[in-house]
Enzyme design. Structure first.
Site, PDB file in Angstrom:
ATOM      1  N   ASN A 110      47.116  46.777  41.896  1.00 14.61           N
ATOM      2  CA  ASN A 110      45.895  46.358  41.212  1.00 14.61           C
ATOM      3  C   ASN A 110      45.770  44.853  41.066  1.00 14.61           C
ATOM      4  OD1 ASN A 110      43.646  47.790  40.379  1.00 14.61           O
ATOM      5  ND2 ASN A 110      44.146  47.600  38.218  1.00 14.61           N
TER       6      ASN A 110
ATOM      7  N   ARG B 111      42.744  53.821  39.493  1.00 13.03           N
ATOM      8  CA  ARG B 111      43.737  54.878  39.318  1.00 13.03           C
ATOM      9  C   ARG B 111      43.192  56.227  39.789  1.00 13.03           C
ATOM     10  NH1 ARG B 111      47.866  55.774  35.438  1.00 13.03           N
ATOM     11  NH2 ARG B 111      47.289  53.891  34.312  1.00 13.03           N
TER      12      ARG B 111
ATOM     13  N   ASP C 270      41.790  56.655  30.664  1.00 13.56           N
ATOM     14  CA  ASP C 270      42.377  57.961  30.393  1.00 13.56           C
ATOM     15  C   ASP C 270      41.482  58.789  29.479  1.00 13.56           C
ATOM     16  OD1 ASP C 270      42.706  56.182  28.373  1.00 13.56           O
ATOM     17  OD2 ASP C 270      44.860  56.454  28.138  1.00 13.56           O
TER      18      ASP C 270
END
Length: 916
Positions: A694, A725, A830
């Protein structure tokens, strides 16, 4: 001088001779002393020792090592004895080594002979395997049909092979559609006529033309080659208001036949009419369209051909994009008004209001139904309003009614005013036209669109109306369709619905509006998807994210930590030691359409179903639900028709030969990353490791990556984003993805246990760190909580399994506003994934094991240690709730622990136990 020399020679000659004689004598004496005197002394001393006896010797050798008793030579004696002993030991060792060398030489010769024998055996085994494979292929060829791609037959010009239909009203796909132009492997190419080439192009609405052209450019099925096209699109409306009348039906027929690829009857053509107004012209009425299908919002019964023509939604947002953040939330379920209706129909008002006085609700329930059901509807709804049992709003007169078709209920006022009323309504009435010959109308389509847009549940009075895409959408899951004779029971029906049922219908309605109707692009994609599904052509695959690999050097073989690699007695399937293999690709590339269509028409929807799609190509089986309780999209990962197995195709873990891929996001922590990769060495069922680099700074040139016996793919990203991700990288060849942080510390048995649980809950997030959300009563907002609790609603993707299918949805289907916020805060990705999965499945995640912390103790500081980390996550949760319109996360106290996971039990007793 001669005197002196002469005198000296005569007088001094004798002394010179004397001096020479003295020197000679002196030399002789010195020689005697140095040579003979020592010999004489030695002899004399020896004689003395012999005369005195052996006990009185002074200089001779003494028996018993008496000489060594001398103090000045004792050390030398000890050294001599030690050296002698070492020499004896070295000699013995040399002899022993010579014997060992001889034995090893014999063993080497024996090993050489065994290697030669093993090579011969291996060669024989290879020959046997080759012969077996050849025999297997022959048997498979004998017992299975040979499948090959069909030969594509493209007709030349007139396509005279199609028999003419009996009449234009009898056109169906089987009789008016040329399937030869649309083979299964064609990819469904669509050719769009240039609107500038029409003879009626000047009559088209400029906004519709511009929006249509923009949508065509972004569609994946559009082709510029008309000779290979499967479908031909012709834009015929909306027509703009102009002083000159549009072409007559006969003139329009001539202009259609003049199209370059019309081929005498227009087969495989679709005439598209997008409506922007409720009073839209039925431009194609009384026009013979031949074998061309018609897609528009308004149809008369004698014009509509069931199963061939398409009822499409109106084009409300032509060039503008709807602001999803301004859409009202889906909760609370009940709003101010139980139901509302605003409309005007002059003929109905005259008969109901002037000829008979209004009746009370009780009188209306007992009265006889009038001949005109619209009159009965007016009286019943006004009686419900006057009863004050519930707060309702019904208005049958408008200050500014919009133009509408005959017998249709006109819209009242401006669009903004109507939306404000609907935002306060739980249900919104959509009354079908009084004329039964009008099976679909743009006015009803407008009312339906506006109700779905603001989360109002539509109530359609009149079951004879054709709603948009009714062949594919099960409208009963998003709207209430009631026959007009049951209007007296409408109030009872609406009050009997539970909050859960209303919320489910509202979510499904939001999905239908957002996916199929909200923009011009969605309307065009839905139109093409409907036709493609009807002719059973597989959807084009989603384009995977290409993994641009960063070259790297592998170092020495990584070691295996015994504490990490203790896997116990794992029984997850065969071939733990075989090389990596990919999950089976989608095996129903060309057969899913028929079976899914059958399921759509013949059985009720299940809790979770999967259907073909592309992100630009929604598919319309009635069970399709993305923003509702299911999904209308299929994971596609390469190859014609896509990849991936349906989540419920195999029960539990009964999936042979399955592996998973580790996707690890990292940013400038090379040492931490290397340690994490080394810990993966020896992990069973690991297919490969995809390292998402990244950082804009590439890895160090001298960095040596560990050799773990499996491929490590280092992927270069375009920017630093946590959304990377969840990109569907083409390097991921398995369905199962283990998303893990570079500083997460998990044992192998924990990973294997999580994989085992995921295979029995393939539609869920299965992971380790659990979190939950909570409602802050004081601030009236949601909070993110990471305290230890028996209750959880999220599993962080820093150490969690999920299906690759969700990577497509996260990257291509989930609202862009969520990904933008993740980039702005560099946080909350997330939480976004948990929102997405819970939103689709209506199920909570599954937490495995009782551990809560998985960070390595010596790793550098992470982003989560920042003080603003939790404040940002609070804001993310509240923002995501606004985007989705409700809180999709679900609480659970269920947790799977590995109580008997590594316990060795007798084989005859294992069936009696289940881990819980």
């Amino acid at each position: 001088m001669s005197f002196r020399n002469g005198g000296g020679g005569g007088a001094g000659g004798q002394p010179w001779v004397l001096r020479r004689v003295r020197l000679t004598w002196l030399s002789f004496m010195l020689f005697f002393i140095l040579v003979f005197f020592p010999l004489i002394a030695h002899y004399y001393l020896t004689t003395i020792d012999e005369a005195g006896g052996p006990d009185k010797r002074i200089f001779g050798p003494r028996p018993g090592g008496e000489l060594c008793e001398a103090k000045h030579v004792q050390d030398l004696c000890r050294i001599r004895e030690s050296v002698s002993e070492e020499l004896l030991q070295l000699e013995a060792k040399r002899q022993e080594l010579n014997g060992e060398i001889a034995r090893l030489n014999l063993r080497i010769e024996a090993c050489k002979r065994s290697i030669d024998s093993a090579k011969q055996d291996l060669l024989q085994l290879k020959n046997v395997i080759s012969q077996t494979e050849h025999s297997y292929k022959e048997l498979m060829a004998q017992n299975q049909p040979k499948l090959s791609l069909p030969v594509r037959l493209l007709p030349d010009k007139e396509d005279l092979g199609l028999p003419p239909p009996k009449s234009a009203r009898s056109c169906r796909l089987r009789s008016c559609f040329d399937y030869a132009r649309c083979p299964l492997t064609s990819g469904f190419p669509v050719y769009v006529y240039d609107t500038g080439s029409y003879q009626w192009a000047d009559y088209l609405d400029p906004l519709v033309k511009q929006a249509f052209a923009a949508s065509v450019k972004s569609n994946i099925y559009i082709t510029d080659n008309p000779s290979i096209a499967c479908l031909y699109l012709v834009l015929v409306g909306e027509l703009q208001e102009s002083s000159s009348p549009p072409p007559s039906p006969s003139e329009l027929e001539k202009q259609l036949k003049a199209l370059p690829y019309w081929r005498s009857d227009g087969h495989n053509h679709v005439l598209v009419h997008f409506s922007r107004k409720s009073m839209t012209q039925n431009f194609l009425y009384n026009v013979s369209t031949g074998r061309a299908a018609v897609a528009q919002s308004t149809f008369l019964e004698q014009q509509y051909r069931e199963g061939f023509d398409l009822v499409v939604s109106p084009l409300v947002h032509a060039l503008s994009e709807p602001n999803f953040l301004e859409v009202p939330p889906q909760v609370p379920v009940k709003r101010k008004y139980l139901f509302t209706f605003q409309g005007e129909r002059v003929e109905s008002l005259r008969s109901s209001l002037q000829e008979a006085p209004p009746q009370s609700f009780e009188e209306e329930m007992e009265g006889d139904p009038p001949a005109d059901y619209d009159d009965r509807i007016i009286g019943t709804l006004k009686a419900v309003q006057d009863s004050h049992l519930d707060q309702v709003l019904v208005e049958f007169t408008c200050k500014n009614p919009q133009p509408s078709l005959l017998t249709e209920w006109a819209l009242c006022g401006e669009r903004e005013d109507r939306l404000e009323v609907l935002k306060a309504s739980t249900f919104g009435l959509v009354i079908s036209p009084g004329d039964g010959q009008l099976v679909a109308s743009a006015g009803c389509g407008m009312r339906l669109f506006e109700a779905l847009e603001v989360g109002t549940i539509p109530v359609v009075l009149g079951d004879h109306s054709k709603l948009p895409y009714h062949q594919f959408i099960r409208w009963s899951e998003a709207a209430i369709i009631v026959p007009k004779p049951r209007v007296t029971e409408l109030h009872f029906l609406l009050r009997s619905l539970s909050d859960n049922d209303m919320l489910a219908m509202r979510r499904q309605g939001r999905f239908l509006w957002e996916t199929y109707f909200s923009t011009t692009e969605n309307v065009l994609n839905t139109l093409l998807a409907s036709i493609r599904t009807s002719v059973q052509v597989p959807a084009a695959p989603i384009k995977e994210e290409p993994a641009h690999e960063i070259p790297h050097k592998a170092g020495k073989m990584a070691g295996t930590d015994a504490n990490l690699a203790d896997n116990g007695d794992l029984d997850l399937g065969p071939v733990e030691t075989e090389p990596p293999y990919a999950s089976p690709r989608f095996l129903r590339n060309f057969t899913y359409t028929a079976s899914d269509t059958y399921r759509t028409w013949n059985r009720a929807p299940g809790p979770f179903h999967l259907f073909p799609h592309t992100p630009l190509d929604p598919v319309l089986p009635s069970e399709a639900k993305f923003l509702g309780s299911g999904t209308g999209f299929r994971p596609i990962g390469g190859g014609t028709g896509g990849s991936g197995k349906e989540f419920q195709a195999a029960l539990g873990g009964n999936v042979p030969r399955e592996q998973f891929t580790v996707v690890m996001l990292t940013y400038e922590r090379e040492e931490v990353l290397m340690n994490s990769l080394e810990r993966l060495n020896g992990l069973p069922y690991l297919n490969k490791v995809v390292v998402v680099w990244n950082s804009p700074k590439p890895p160090s040139d001298d960095l040596l990556w560990p050799d773990i016996g499996l491929p490590i793919v280092v992927v270069r990203t375009d920017k630093n984003s946590l959304n990377n991700r969840f990109l569907p990288w083409d390097a991921v060849e398995t369905e199962a993805i283990l998303s893990i942080d570079d500083d997460a510390h998990l044992r192998h048995d924990e990973i294997m246990f999580g994989f085992r649980v995921w295979r029995e809950a393939r539609d869920r997030i299965v992971g380790f760190p659990g979190r939950y959300h909570a409602w802050d009563v004081n601030h009236q907002s949601w909070l993110y909580n990471s305290n230890y609790s028996c209750e959880l609603s999220m599993v962080l993707t820093g150490a969690a399994f999920f299906h690759k299918y969700y990577a497509y949805l996260y990257s291509y289907v989930m609202p862009q506003a969520i990904r933008d916020m993740v980039d702005d805060y560099i946080n909350c990705e997330d939480i976004a994934m948990n929102f997405l999965v819970s939103h689709i499945t209506r199920k909570p995640p599954i937490k495995v094991t009782s551990r809560w912390t998985f960070r390595c103790p010596g790793c550098p500081q992470a982003l989560s240690h920042d003080d603003s980390h939790f404040h940002e996550r609070h804001k993310c949760i509240n923002f995501f709730v606004k985007v989705y319109g409700y809180m999709p996360l679900l609480y659970t106290q269920f947790r799977v622990d590995s109580v008997l996971f590594k316990t060795r039990l007798p084989h005859d007793k294992t069936k009696c136990f289940k881990f819980i």
